[in-house]
Scaffold this active site. Structure first.
Site, short mmCIF file in Angstrom:
data_model
loop_
_atom_site.label_atom_id
_atom_site.label_comp_id
_atom_site.label_asym_id
_atom_site.label_seq_id
_atom_site.Cartn_x
_atom_site.Cartn_y
_atom_site.Cartn_z
N TYR A 133 0.82 -1.21 0.00
CA TYR A 133 0.00 0.00 0.00
C TYR A 133 0.85 1.26 0.00
O TYR A 133 0.40 2.33 -0.43
CB TYR A 133 -0.93 0.02 1.21
N LYS A 148 3.56 -15.60 3.83
CA LYS A 148 3.65 -16.44 2.63
C LYS A 148 5.14 -16.69 2.38
O LYS A 148 5.69 -16.42 1.31
CB LYS A 148 2.98 -15.76 1.43
N ASP A 183 -2.83 -18.48 2.83
CA ASP A 183 -3.91 -19.24 2.22
C ASP A 183 -4.47 -20.26 3.20
O ASP A 183 -5.68 -20.47 3.30
CB ASP A 183 -3.46 -19.91 0.92
N ASP A 205 -5.64 -6.83 5.43
CA ASP A 205 -6.83 -6.22 4.85
C ASP A 205 -7.82 -7.29 4.44
O ASP A 205 -9.02 -7.23 4.74
CB ASP A 205 -6.42 -5.37 3.65
N ASP A 222 -11.45 -8.65 6.72
CA ASP A 222 -12.78 -8.61 6.11
C ASP A 222 -13.41 -9.99 6.12
O ASP A 222 -14.61 -10.14 6.35
CB ASP A 222 -12.70 -8.06 4.68
#
Length: 353
Positions: A142, A187, A219, A243, A247
């Site tokens: 970001y 990851k 994942d 992020d 959610d």
């Protein structure tokens, strides 16, 4: 206690839910003898329309002079549907995080027994789920170096050891206050930045021998949140993964309108609901104010005013048990309550208890 609060209502349903959040904060302040003053400031699409900047310098100054920021939401379809727009409401949110040094986003995920039927998951899976996701908020893709062209583009997922260390320390402190279990999500089998995260976490784990530290690929973490959300106590991860996962976590409860968050770091902390501006619900008196109200509870608790936060949570739980709910979580056949009616019920409860 005296508290100066910057109020950033923003866009869409923001002003409606903010009105209820401020009303609840004021009711609690009166009950416990606190002096709370408010100063409103522009942000998001509203600020772009007014002054051409989604996070104007005057707003930044207001935030820096405050003890805390109560924030609602930013976003507007006229920007979402225009890929050529040079200035966007969300840029104001990123600017606020960067300028205030808000590197730690704290998002609790907690289910409500009376709302388990609203969750997309089976009751036996989500009942009792209660964990916190700590999201690094000022690094990663970001904020990293970018290139955006018509033929190629990239976003750089940059992290330094000090950035990773400081967010891990926040996560470890939360884990120590809870069930002493920290899951570091990365990851590392693919990404160099994730391998740095894992190395730093491994180096630091020995400083916290009372906390069980484990590691999980993002994942797998996304899958585990759906299969067994009760596994998690405190989860910590980088900006982009956080992020997405937060959610996902919000959906476990059955509504994004139920969960608050806090963003803390170098300067003034910010407290906000996790949902967006929901422009489709603007002005209809149907937006759920509970996440905004619970953000007020987190604000009080940040200043170690635990009884104040507890009363707000008690009032929210009582409203749910009494079926005083906005349409998206209301039971079939129950009376209709709008944003204002739910807020007023909670204020009345606080004043009478």
């Amino acid at each position: 206690m005296k508290l100066r609060i910057a109020v950033l209502a923003g866009d869409g349903i923001g002003p409606e839910i903010m009105e209820q959040g401020v009303a609840v904060m004021s009711a609690v302040a009166r009950k416990f003898g606190h002096e709370v003053t408010y100063k409103e400031a522009l942000c998001g699409a509203h600020a772009i329309d007014e002054v051409g900047d989604p996070f104007p310098e005057d707003t930044f100054k207001t935030c820096m002079e405050a003890d805390a920021v109560l924030f609602a939401s930013v976003g507007d379809p006229k920007f979402d549907n225009d890929p050529t727009a040079k200035v966007r409401p969300e840029q104001g949110l990123l600017a606020m995080r960067k300028k205030l040094g808000l590197y730690a986003n704290v998002r609790p995920v907690e289910t409500f027994e009376c709302l388990l039927h609203k969750s997309p998951l089976k009751n036996e899976i989500v009942s009792g789920a209660n964990f916190i996701c700590i999201r690094e908020l000022t690094g990663g893709m970001y904020f990293g170096k970018k290139l955006e062209g018509t033929e190629e583009a990239y976003d750089t997922n940059y992290y330094s050891r000090p950035e990773v260390e400081r967010i891990l320390r926040v996560a470890y402190q939360y884990a120590r206050q809870r069930r002493k279990h920290l899951t570091v999500v990365d990851k590392a089998n693919v990404l160099a930045s994730s391998r740095l995260w894992r190395k730093v976490a491994q180096d630091m784990a020995g400083e916290y021998p009372d906390v069980t530290t484990d590691f999980m690929y993002v994942d797998n973490a996304a899958m585990r949140m759906i299969q067994d959300p009760r596994f998690f106590d405190v989860m910590v991860t980088e900006n982009t993964f956080g992020d997405i996962l937060t959610d996902e976590g919000s959906c476990i409860t059955g509504s994004m309108g139920l969960l608050p968050s806090a963003s803390t770091g170098e300067h003034t902390p910010v407290f906000e609901p996790i949902h967006g501006s929901w422009p489709q619900g603007k002005g209809l008196n149907i937006a759920n104010p509970l996440a905004q109200i619970l953000s007020v509870a987190m604000l009080y608790e940040y200043f170690d005013l635990k009884a104040e936060g507890k009363l707000i949570r008690q009032a929210v739980n009582a409203s749910l048990d009494a079926n005083v709910r906005t349409p998206e979580i209301q039971v079939e056949g129950a009376p209709h309550y709008g944003t204002r009616e739910v807020g007023k019920w909670i204020v009345d409860y606080i004043e009478s208890h």
